[in-house]
Motif scaffolding. Structure first.
Motif, PDB file in Angstrom:
ATOM      1  N   LEU A  21     -13.526  13.619   1.090  1.00  0.00           N
ATOM      2  CA  LEU A  21     -13.161  12.799   2.246  1.00  0.00           C
ATOM      3  C   LEU A  21     -12.948  11.334   1.890  1.00  0.00           C
ATOM      4  O   LEU A  21     -12.354  10.596   2.678  1.00  0.00           O
ATOM      5  N   VAL A  22     -13.441  10.914   0.752  1.00  0.00           N
ATOM      6  CA  VAL A  22     -13.242   9.522   0.315  1.00  0.00           C
ATOM      7  C   VAL A  22     -12.275   9.466  -0.862  1.00  0.00           C
ATOM      8  O   VAL A  22     -12.345   8.563  -1.690  1.00  0.00           O
ATOM      9  N   LYS A  23     -11.376  10.447  -0.926  1.00  0.00           N
ATOM     10  CA  LYS A  23     -10.430  10.523  -2.038  1.00  0.00           C
ATOM     11  C   LYS A  23      -9.579   9.269  -2.147  1.00  0.00           C
ATOM     12  O   LYS A  23      -9.292   8.784  -3.245  1.00  0.00           O
ATOM     13  N   SER A  24      -9.164   8.714  -1.005  1.00  0.00           N
ATOM     14  CA  SER A  24      -8.328   7.509  -1.037  1.00  0.00           C
ATOM     15  C   SER A  24      -9.078   6.344  -1.690  1.00  0.00           C
ATOM     16  O   SER A  24      -8.503   5.586  -2.482  1.00  0.00           O
ATOM     17  N   GLY A  25     -10.344   6.192  -1.360  1.00  0.00           N
ATOM     18  CA  GLY A  25     -11.133   5.130  -1.966  1.00  0.00           C
ATOM     19  C   GLY A  25     -11.334   5.346  -3.454  1.00  0.00           C
ATOM     20  O   GLY A  25     -11.289   4.392  -4.238  1.00  0.00           O
ATOM     21  N   ILE A  26     -11.536   6.595  -3.867  1.00  0.00           N
ATOM     22  CA  ILE A  26     -11.717   6.895  -5.284  1.00  0.00           C
ATOM     23  C   ILE A  26     -10.436   6.598  -6.060  1.00  0.00           C
ATOM     24  O   ILE A  26     -10.474   6.004  -7.149  1.00  0.00           O
ATOM     25  N   ILE A  27      -9.289   6.990  -5.496  1.00  0.00           N
ATOM     26  CA  ILE A  27      -8.011   6.717  -6.163  1.00  0.00           C
ATOM     27  C   ILE A  27      -7.765   5.222  -6.260  1.00  0.00           C
ATOM     28  O   ILE A  27      -7.348   4.702  -7.307  1.00  0.00           O
ATOM     29  N   THR A  28      -8.035   4.503  -5.175  1.00  0.00           N
ATOM     30  CA  THR A  28      -7.832   3.047  -5.177  1.00  0.00           C
ATOM     31  C   THR A  28      -8.701   2.373  -6.232  1.00  0.00           C
ATOM     32  O   THR A  28      -8.211   1.563  -7.042  1.00  0.00           O
ATOM     33  N   ALA A  29      -9.986   2.682  -6.239  1.00  0.00           N
ATOM     34  CA  ALA A  29     -10.892   2.067  -7.211  1.00  0.00           C
ATOM     35  C   ALA A  29     -10.517   2.453  -8.641  1.00  0.00           C
ATOM     36  O   ALA A  29     -10.567   1.614  -9.553  1.00  0.00           O
ATOM     37  N   SER A  30     -10.127   3.710  -8.838  1.00  0.00           N
ATOM     38  CA  SER A  30      -9.784   4.175 -10.185  1.00  0.00           C
ATOM     39  C   SER A  30      -8.556   3.452 -10.725  1.00  0.00           C
ATOM     40  O   SER A  30      -8.529   3.052 -11.899  1.00  0.00           O
ATOM     41  N   ILE A  31      -7.542   3.290  -9.879  1.00  0.00           N
ATOM     42  CA  ILE A  31      -6.316   2.624 -10.339  1.00  0.00           C
ATOM     43  C   ILE A  31      -6.583   1.159 -10.652  1.00  0.00           C
ATOM     44  O   ILE A  31      -6.142   0.631 -11.679  1.00  0.00           O
ATOM     45  N   LEU A  32      -7.301   0.481  -9.773  1.00  0.00           N
ATOM     46  CA  LEU A  32      -7.607  -0.930 -10.013  1.00  0.00           C
ATOM     47  C   LEU A  32      -8.457  -1.104 -11.267  1.00  0.00           C
ATOM     48  O   LEU A  32      -8.237  -2.034 -12.062  1.00  0.00           O
ATOM     49  N   ASN A  33      -9.424  -0.208 -11.473  1.00  0.00           N
ATOM     50  CA  ASN A  33     -10.237  -0.272 -12.683  1.00  0.00           C
ATOM     51  C   ASN A  33      -9.404   0.024 -13.921  1.00  0.00           C
ATOM     52  O   ASN A  33      -9.542  -0.651 -14.953  1.00  0.00           O
ATOM     53  N   ALA A  34      -8.548   1.043 -13.837  1.00  0.00           N
ATOM     54  CA  ALA A  34      -7.733   1.421 -14.991  1.00  0.00           C
ATOM     55  C   ALA A  34      -6.807   0.285 -15.403  1.00  0.00           C
ATOM     56  O   ALA A  34      -6.630   0.011 -16.607  1.00  0.00           O
ATOM     57  N   ILE A  35      -6.214  -0.395 -14.432  1.00  0.00           N
ATOM     58  CA  ILE A  35      -5.338  -1.527 -14.758  1.00  0.00           C
ATOM     59  C   ILE A  35      -6.135  -2.645 -15.428  1.00  0.00           C
ATOM     60  O   ILE A  35      -5.670  -3.265 -16.402  1.00  0.00           O
ATOM     61  N   ALA A  36      -7.341  -2.894 -14.923  1.00  0.00           N
ATOM     62  CA  ALA A  36      -8.176  -3.938 -15.526  1.00  0.00           C
ATOM     63  C   ALA A  36      -8.577  -3.569 -16.953  1.00  0.00           C
ATOM     64  O   ALA A  36      -8.546  -4.421 -17.860  1.00  0.00           O
ATOM     65  N   PHE A  37      -8.938  -2.302 -17.186  1.00  0.00           N
ATOM     66  CA  PHE A  37      -9.324  -1.869 -18.534  1.00  0.00           C
ATOM     67  C   PHE A  37      -8.130  -1.915 -19.487  1.00  0.00           C
ATOM     68  O   PHE A  37      -8.268  -2.280 -20.648  1.00  0.00           O
ATOM     69  N   TRP A  38      -6.980  -1.505 -19.003  1.00  0.00           N
ATOM     70  CA  TRP A  38      -5.779  -1.481 -19.837  1.00  0.00           C
ATOM     71  C   TRP A  38      -5.390  -2.892 -20.291  1.00  0.00           C
ATOM     72  O   TRP A  38      -4.957  -3.082 -21.429  1.00  0.00           O
TER      73      TRP A  38
END
Length: 278
Positions: A190-207
């Motif tokens: 049910l919180v898939k949208s939040g997980i995707i949002t956080a994951s993408i923002l984190n991935a961009i920062a790590f990259w």
């Protein structure tokens, strides 16, 4: 009225168009430069290349170690993003749903840690990893990335978990589901949208991260893209490898553009859904 509406629309859209041109034009210029030879870049840096050759990409990928650095960045980005979710999802659920003494204080501590400059922890972190014999280790760098973004991820996910109806969790508990089962099978989807949002923002920062990779990685074969691009930039200044530099920058930028283009709607949806809690 029509004139006033037209002026209002122009007042809003014209600055956006100008800003888009300012942002997009250097990227297009970089892509075009990656297909040019050094002679073309010096002769006419603003024109189209005579032929779209991939020699610069091959040179950057092989001779300047962009290929191995690309793989290293992919490893630490994927692993760091996954570890961050493993740490943050149970913590967010516990802080939001399992009320215990000091839970609000702990949540405020997580939020306060976001305000601390990361540079203050670089030197202690370096000596800690040195004592643990974990310098020049991609796994250690991934763990550092993950832990450094746990507070930010918790901040996003708790807002989403607060919007999940408690009745669903109570019904699952009555059916005999364990707390971890409720978290993984009821709350997490049910919180898939939040997980995707956080994951993408984190991935961009790590990259895009540079300084911690520069400090914690010591061998050239384990360099990430940020460090490799800095070395390539230095070589370009002395060896006039501008075409290879543009090609390396294009290789580094293309994955971010693709990811953002694919998940743009999820990012916008996640930011808007998590903006209002309750």
């Amino acid at each position: 009225m029509k004139i006033s509406r037209l002026v209002g629309k122009l007042g809003i859209r014209l600055p956006l168009v100008l800003w888009s041109i300012i942002v997009i034009y250097p990227i297009i210029w970089m892509f075009l430069g990656s297909f040019k030879s050094n002679a073309e870049i010096y002769a006419s840096p603003w024109t189209l290349p005579e032929s779209f050759s991939i020699d610069n990409f091959i040179l950057a990928w092989t001779e300047y170690n962009i290929g191995s650095s690309f793989i290293n960045s992919a490893i630490v980005t994927l692993l760091g993003t996954a570890l961050c979710l493993v740490f943050a999802i149970p913590t967010s659920y516990a802080l939001e749903r399992i009320r215990f003494k000091g839970s609000e204080l702990l949540f405020n501590v997580y939020l306060a840690s976001m305000m601390i400059p990361a540079v203050l922890g670089w030197i202690p972190l370096f000596f800690l990893l040195m004592k643990l014999n974990m310098l020049d280790n991609l796994l250690a760098l991934s763990v550092v990335y993950a832990i450094s973004h746990v507070p930010f991820t918790i901040f996003i996910l708790t807002s989403f978990m607060g919007n999940v109806p408690k009745e669903l969790e109570e019904a699952a508990a009555i059916d005999g589901m364990s707390p971890y089962g409720i978290l993984l099978k009821v709350v997490t989807p049910l919180v898939k949208s939040g997980i995707i949002t956080a994951s993408i923002l984190n991935a961009i920062a790590f990259w895009n991260e540079y300084f911690m990779a520069l400090i914690l990685l010591q061998s050239e074969k384990r360099n990430t893209l940020g460090v490799a691009m800095d070395l390539l930039n230095q070589n370009a200044e002395y060896n006039s490898a501008w075409g290879a530099l543009f090609a390396g920058l294009s290789i580094a930028v293309i994955p971010i553009i693709i990811i953002y283009a694919l998940f743009q709607r999820h990012i916008v949806k996640g930011m808007t859904e998590g903006a209002v809690k309750g």
